[in-house]
Design a protein around this motif. Sequence first.
Motif, PDB file in Angstrom:
ATOM      1  N   HIS A 316       0.871  -1.253   0.200  1.00  0.00           N
ATOM      2  CA  HIS A 316      -0.121  -0.086   0.003  1.00  0.00           C
ATOM      3  C   HIS A 316       0.717   1.249   0.037  1.00  0.00           C
ATOM      4  N   GLY A 317       0.348   2.359  -0.857  1.00  0.00           N
ATOM      5  CA  GLY A 317       1.315   3.723  -0.735  1.00  0.00           C
ATOM      6  C   GLY A 317       0.768   4.199  -2.029  1.00  0.00           C
ATOM      7  N   ALA A 318       1.892   5.111  -2.531  1.00  0.00           N
ATOM      8  CA  ALA A 318       1.368   6.037  -3.763  1.00  0.00           C
ATOM      9  C   ALA A 318       1.221   5.008  -4.785  1.00  0.00           C
ATOM     10  N   HIS A 319       1.768   3.988  -4.627  1.00  0.00           N
ATOM     11  CA  HIS A 319       1.715   3.016  -5.861  1.00  0.00           C
ATOM     12  C   HIS A 319       0.500   2.448  -5.969  1.00  0.00           C
ATOM     13  N   HIS A 320      -0.214   1.943  -4.912  1.00  0.00           N
ATOM     14  CA  HIS A 320      -1.297   1.249  -4.747  1.00  0.00           C
ATOM     15  C   HIS A 320      -2.119   1.751  -3.621  1.00  0.00           C
ATOM     16  N   GLN A 321      -3.687   1.964  -3.955  1.00  0.00           N
ATOM     17  CA  GLN A 321      -4.574   2.307  -3.023  1.00  0.00           C
ATOM     18  C   GLN A 321      -5.690   1.073  -2.775  1.00  0.00           C
ATOM     19  N   TYR A 322      -6.075   0.701  -1.470  1.00  0.00           N
ATOM     20  CA  TYR A 322      -7.239   0.044  -1.339  1.00  0.00           C
ATOM     21  C   TYR A 322      -8.331   0.429  -0.239  1.00  0.00           C
TER      22      TYR A 322
END
Length: 395
Positions: A316-322
């Motif tokens: 999880h982070g700027a590269h991928h959100q949930y």
Amino acid sequence: MESATARPRPVLDPDAVLPDDADGAVLVARVHDPEADGPCVAAVRGEQVVDLTAHSPTVSDLMERDDAATLVREADGGRAWPLRDLLQAPPGRLDIPHLLAPIDLQVIKAAGVTFARSLLERVIEERTGGDPAQAARVRARVVEVVGGRLDGIRPGSPEAAKAKELLLTEGLWSQYLEVGIGPDPEVFTKAPVLSAVGTGAEIGVLGSSVWNNPEPEAVLVVDSRGRVRGATLGNDVNLRDIEGRSALLLSRAKDNNASCAIGPFVRLLDDDFDLDAVRALDIDLRVEGPDGYILRGSSSLREISRDVLDLVAATHGAHHQYPDGFVLFTGTLFAPTEDRQAPGAGFTHEYGDIVTISSPRLGALVNTVVPSEEAAPWTFGVGALMRSLARRGLL
């Protein structure tokens, strides 16, 4: 493995399933309620399970609340079920209240190859092409070359780079070693949203697999902001023959009907159970075969190669959100090598095996192994959940 005909059921009671310190633990359950025709979010209070769905319609919503622990401890609830009755409900019976996996809208992610010992077993699977008959020979060669050189190595460090050079020289470099000691961990989607089974349910092994094992793991429960809100137990069933043929078959090996078990409850973080307590979790495994066979194993998060927060940051982070949060299997130290069916064949499941994954701080997740093709079909998805909540006026 032969097809399951008479399937033994584990006899579960609260003492066997609750954490040792359950009186002080903040425990979240999920219950299938026939009267509501759907799932309920619930709190475990002693040996009673109290409906909190009116306060939080999904576990995902609950994890977003800063006051989640207080709500689970203190909020007035709706109906209550005796925990003993929920545990003794026959699996797959929709007309009887029973425990479900204690998560709902969260994406189910898994980190692989996070322990050095199990890392070597992944290399062995790859080198044998998924053939268990070759495992002993290949294991001896890998151990001869690698030995304890990977113990204590921090992934992505200069020491890890040196180990990589050695293994390249010996012709033993592997894609599993890359994610095990390289800078980037393996994180994959284990199973679809809402497909996990809970404690007491049947767990599925693909019928074509002849070399497989349970994977006892700690599972982090993370909200949409990337905060670890709690932890539970999981079984990330491993089909060694299929994944060993090619890592591109990971989805075939990992994502099958009933092949992901999570539970028994989510234990929320609080002053008595914080991230350091998660980092110190010891997880035990017991496999009891229908013929009396017993296998025991253990795994400790103290020996993990990457910190649990590093695994969360890789997910999880700027590269991928949930937006609905996620749960994250953290990997396992356990990789069974003892022979079961024949000399040199290693361990594999028999249908009817009762698998118990337990930890003193998290309780026990108990499942019976069946062919995935014969497990209860997965029929309750996101659409069904939304319709159920709408009927109850909870949306």
